[in-house]
Design an enzyme around this catalytic site. Structure first.
Site, PDB file in Angstrom:
ATOM      1  N   GLY A  66      32.676   5.663  26.341  1.00  0.00           N
ATOM      2  CA  GLY A  66      31.867   5.124  25.345  1.00  0.00           C
ATOM      3  C   GLY A  66      30.353   4.540  25.858  1.00  0.00           C
ATOM      4  O   GLY A  66      29.450   4.514  25.146  1.00  0.00           O
TER       5      GLY A  66
ATOM      6  N   ASP B 201      35.626  -6.421  23.860  1.00  0.00           N
ATOM      7  CA  ASP B 201      36.851  -6.694  22.936  1.00  0.00           C
ATOM      8  C   ASP B 201      37.417  -7.697  23.353  1.00  0.00           C
ATOM      9  O   ASP B 201      37.122  -8.824  23.645  1.00  0.00           O
ATOM     10  CB  ASP B 201      37.538  -5.419  22.533  1.00  0.00           C
ATOM     11  CG  ASP B 201      38.376  -5.679  21.429  1.00  0.00           C
ATOM     12  OD1 ASP B 201      38.863  -6.706  21.195  1.00  0.00           O
ATOM     13  OD2 ASP B 201      38.186  -4.799  20.380  1.00  0.00           O
TER      14      ASP B 201
END
Ligand code: PRP
Length: 194
Positions: free
Chosen positions: A42, A99
């Site tokens: 990512g 996260d």
């Protein structure tokens, strides 16, 4: 479009933040040669753009990791390690999103054992509301809402990484049923958000 997904950050907003982050790194590391490490997959798009916004002699390296078992336990397996030693190097770990912070916390621990001269984090998105492990993110693009986000490197089922903007998904069930449900919509929306 709005029912399935909404634009969170346009390509222009992302470009501006990447420029700011690159400028801050350029100032902070003046006279040094930082190593910018990308965590695949990512983070690759952000890493590539960030590098071009840093006006210094830089080095790059890549790591690929995968989580052990189901869910985010924080224990990750290094699938591809760095090519080079980071002993006494100024290291910046570049991530697309933080996260729970478990992945980053594990990676930082692993890298610290290799005794770099310094170790900092540059993350495009910080989902701070989801944090489990306290972390110091020196360079941060956006404080991201606690929503499912896609685009600019972030995927669903490996799709959508190539969007130049970032969206929040409004209909997760629809996307689970049809992983390509957003493709045509985002294609047509693309021009407006570049
Ligand atoms: C994302 C991101 C971080 C991790 C953050 O990777 O790039 O590595 O999740 O989550 P955490 O803070 O809860 O640990 P992902 O697992 O989506 O892999 P990818 O980059 O290959 O898509």
């Amino acid at each position: 479009m709005e029912e399935l997904a909404s634009i969170l950050y346009t390509a222009e907003q992302i470009r501006e933040r990447v420029r700011d982050l690159g400028g801050a790194i350029t100032r902070d590391y003046a006279g040094r040669e930082p190593v910018l490490i990308s965590v695949l997959k990512g983070g690759a798009m952000f890493h590539a753009d960030l590098l071009r916004a840093v006006d210094l002699e830089t080095k790059v390296d890549f790591m690929s990791i995968s989580s052990y078992g189901a869910g985010s336990s924080g224990v990750v397996r290094i699938v591809k390690d760095l090519d080079d030693d980071i002993l006494n190097q100024d290291v910046i770990l570049v991530e697309d999103i933080v996260d729970t912070g478990l992945t980053l916390s594990y990676l930082l621990g692993t890298l610290r054992e290799r005794e770099p001269a310094s170790l900092e984090v540059c993350a495009l998105l910080d989902k701070s509301a989801r944090r489990i492990t306290p972390l110091d993110i020196r360079y941060r693009g956006f404080d991201c809402p606690d929503r499912f986000v896609l685009g600019y490197g972030l995927d669903h089922d490996e799709y959508y990484r190539n969007l130049p903007f970032i969206v929040t998904v409004e209909d997760m069930a629809g996307l689970e049923r049809d992983p390509l449900a957003l493709a045509a919509l985002l294609e047509s929306a693309g021009e407006r958000y570049r």
